[in-house]
Design an enzyme around this catalytic site. Sequence first.
Site, PDB file in Angstrom:
ATOM      1  N   HIS A  37     -37.251 -35.552  23.637  1.00  0.00           N
ATOM      2  CA  HIS A  37     -38.148 -36.046  24.697  1.00  0.00           C
ATOM      3  C   HIS A  37     -38.101 -37.581  24.826  1.00  0.00           C
ATOM      4  O   HIS A  37     -37.099 -38.179  24.542  1.00  0.00           O
ATOM      5  CB  HIS A  37     -39.571 -35.540  24.470  1.00  0.00           C
ATOM      6  CG  HIS A  37     -39.599 -34.079  24.156  1.00  0.00           C
ATOM      7  ND1 HIS A  37     -39.535 -33.105  25.124  1.00  0.00           N
ATOM      8  CD2 HIS A  37     -39.600 -33.425  22.967  1.00  0.00           C
ATOM      9  CE1 HIS A  37     -39.534 -31.913  24.535  1.00  0.00           C
ATOM     10  NE2 HIS A  37     -39.574 -32.078  23.233  1.00  0.00           N
ATOM     11  N   GLU A  57     -46.021 -35.094  20.933  1.00  0.00           N
ATOM     12  CA  GLU A  57     -44.787 -34.843  20.191  1.00  0.00           C
ATOM     13  C   GLU A  57     -43.978 -36.125  19.981  1.00  0.00           C
ATOM     14  O   GLU A  57     -43.516 -36.420  18.878  1.00  0.00           O
ATOM     15  CB  GLU A  57     -43.949 -33.793  20.926  1.00  0.00           C
ATOM     16  CG  GLU A  57     -42.697 -33.423  20.175  1.00  0.00           C
ATOM     17  CD  GLU A  57     -41.884 -32.309  20.829  1.00  0.00           C
ATOM     18  OE1 GLU A  57     -40.825 -31.978  20.288  1.00  0.00           O
ATOM     19  OE2 GLU A  57     -42.304 -31.787  21.883  1.00  0.00           O
ATOM     20  N   HIS A  74     -37.901 -32.330  16.523  1.00  0.00           N
ATOM     21  CA  HIS A  74     -38.953 -31.955  17.464  1.00  0.00           C
ATOM     22  C   HIS A  74     -40.210 -31.532  16.716  1.00  0.00           C
ATOM     23  O   HIS A  74     -40.183 -31.322  15.512  1.00  0.00           O
ATOM     24  CB  HIS A  74     -38.503 -30.763  18.329  1.00  0.00           C
ATOM     25  CG  HIS A  74     -37.499 -31.124  19.373  1.00  0.00           C
ATOM     26  ND1 HIS A  74     -37.810 -31.205  20.699  1.00  0.00           N
ATOM     27  CD2 HIS A  74     -36.180 -31.441  19.261  1.00  0.00           C
ATOM     28  CE1 HIS A  74     -36.725 -31.539  21.377  1.00  0.00           C
ATOM     29  NE2 HIS A  74     -35.722 -31.693  20.535  1.00  0.00           N
ATOM     30  N   GLU A 112     -37.916 -28.269  13.877  1.00  0.00           N
ATOM     31  CA  GLU A 112     -39.275 -28.309  14.435  1.00  0.00           C
ATOM     32  C   GLU A 112     -40.178 -28.574  13.241  1.00  0.00           C
ATOM     33  O   GLU A 112     -40.391 -27.712  12.393  1.00  0.00           O
ATOM     34  CB  GLU A 112     -39.652 -26.968  15.079  1.00  0.00           C
ATOM     35  CG  GLU A 112     -38.874 -26.650  16.338  1.00  0.00           C
ATOM     36  CD  GLU A 112     -39.434 -27.301  17.607  1.00  0.00           C
ATOM     37  OE1 GLU A 112     -38.989 -26.956  18.700  1.00  0.00           O
ATOM     38  OE2 GLU A 112     -40.320 -28.183  17.483  1.00  0.00           O
TER      39      GLU A 112
HETATM   40 ZN    ZN Z   1     -39.709 -30.734  21.629  1.00  0.00          ZN
END
Ligand code: ZN
Length: 608
Positions: free
Chosen positions: A438, A453, A506, A569
């Site tokens: 992102h 995030e 992430h 993640e």
């Molecule tokens: Zn993400």
Amino acid sequence: MRFHWLLLSILSTLIFSLPAEAARLLFWRFETTENRLIFTTDARVQPRAQLIPNPTRIVLDLPGVTLGRSTVDQNIGGKIKSVRVGQFNSQTTRLVIELAPGYTVDPTQVKVRGISPTQWTVELPTPQPIARPNSRPNPLPSPSPQTRPSPPLNQPSSRPENDDFRVTRNGLFIRLDKQGENRDILVQEDQERETIIFTLPGTSLPQSLINKTLLVNQYGVSDIKFEQPQPSQARLTLRVAKDSPGWQGYYSRLGGLVLLPKGGLSQVRDLKPPEPSPEVTQTPSQNENPTISAVELTNNNSQLLIRANGPIQGRGSINRRTGMFEIRIPKAQLADPIQGPQLGRNSPIYQLRVRQENTDTVVIQVQPSLGVRLGGLRQPNLQTLSLEVRSLRATTPPNDRTQIPVPPPSNNPSFPDPLPPNTGSPRGRVLVVIDPGHGGKDPGAIGLRGLREVDVILPISLEVSQLLKQRGVEVIMTRNADYFVSLQGRTAIANRRRANIFVSIHANAVGGGRTNVNGMETFYAGNRELASAIHRSILRNVTVANDRGVKQARFYVLRRSRMPAALVEVGFLTGSIDNPRLADPAYQSQMARAIAQGILDYIQQKRL
Ligand code: ZN
């Protein structure tokens, strides 16, 4: 996901800032017998040193360094009074050696030496009495707090009104006494699409709304009816235009329910509401708070101005958690879009965060740049707040300060790396691409307490990159600050540079208020080994809420990179266990070390 979009529209934070990579001050000590200060950082640093009079201080600024752990100031006694250490601003740690009153040193005799890029010494000559005492006041602040709170400008005005139901620029907002679960909200539309009924189990309406029908007359909605058929079940009925889209409801963490048209408010902005029902008893209080349209630097960068289209009041204080100067403006809303200042390299403001904290309150956080002090919050007129931004350099006569030259560090190999010894030092040239997901216009997922995030994964990614570099690994980051890079751009960087390893970082989120979903997982598309190595290292080095395993997934960045690739993640921003951990810099750092170690393990295992 719409859930995120909703939270974003209420809790989005606009950040205007400069990128910075952070190293940490690990250790310092003043050796009285040698008149010498020693300090160590966990990454390369190039200090700046100066001598400042009244009282005489040797000030060392470590750009790009934050305090690794809380440290205690050291009282020395004798001709050297004390050594203090503090976070001068978010990107600079300051060490101050203060001499006893009436003493000074010859700045040309102060020797600042880099024993290694991460370990430095400052040797002082014997302090000498000052010939002519100088009585000017101390122009420099102590190194710790940069800002001071300002008193409230005015007493907040009382504005009696029924706040339980609002038509806001985000939709319809209903305050609740008790709220149920997002996943239980039932929405029914009648055949002719004249009404939309929300049934809300586990929810209690405030007494002031029960059995009332209030006028809306906006967004294609004529009115809304509030009922409480059972103590723990509420019912809302919207009377909508024939061509209205469906509406949906979400419980907000602000203690209420938000109703929104499917597809967003742009779908209904121009819809004409039908005739209101004859039952309408009352009009709601509209959100008529003044709108803050601009935050700008004016007056030759010496003033931060906050402008609104109506009367506003603000209160400034230091936020203890973030250390930032925070201006809270009640009874106000943010323009969309709001005009922010351009912060350049020489801007007196390092970072500015602007957010709508709830439907009523705007919060602006200010972090001054190095050598800049914030003054009090003032009110030049009813619609404007101003914050004085003062450069300390301008207030101290330049002749009073003496720069002490600092040579670059030597690369003396006999001094060990301050990091603990580590197994995975690669042999040849290995190129790793670290990809913080992102960025910029895409903040990624938004979790509990508005945690974004991007704000979690960028510090982790920067630290992974730094740790790998310390191990002799070449690292490229797809982005190293908060800006947007396309998915194609990310893999193109890796493919073009023929990187050996691609690691994307992430953080996860789920909707529906499922705060019980926590844990980390690692994805791969083709080759599993890299993902496994990283995953194993995280399980070994970090206490995770839940091991969700190593999984195969066809994510773009995994499929399109031509080298072993993994996507981590690190946890759930929406999880009740993960959320506070992910927000904690110490946990981020632990996670970064584990990921870096996993990558090094893989490099060693594959003999890259
Ligand atoms: Zn993400």
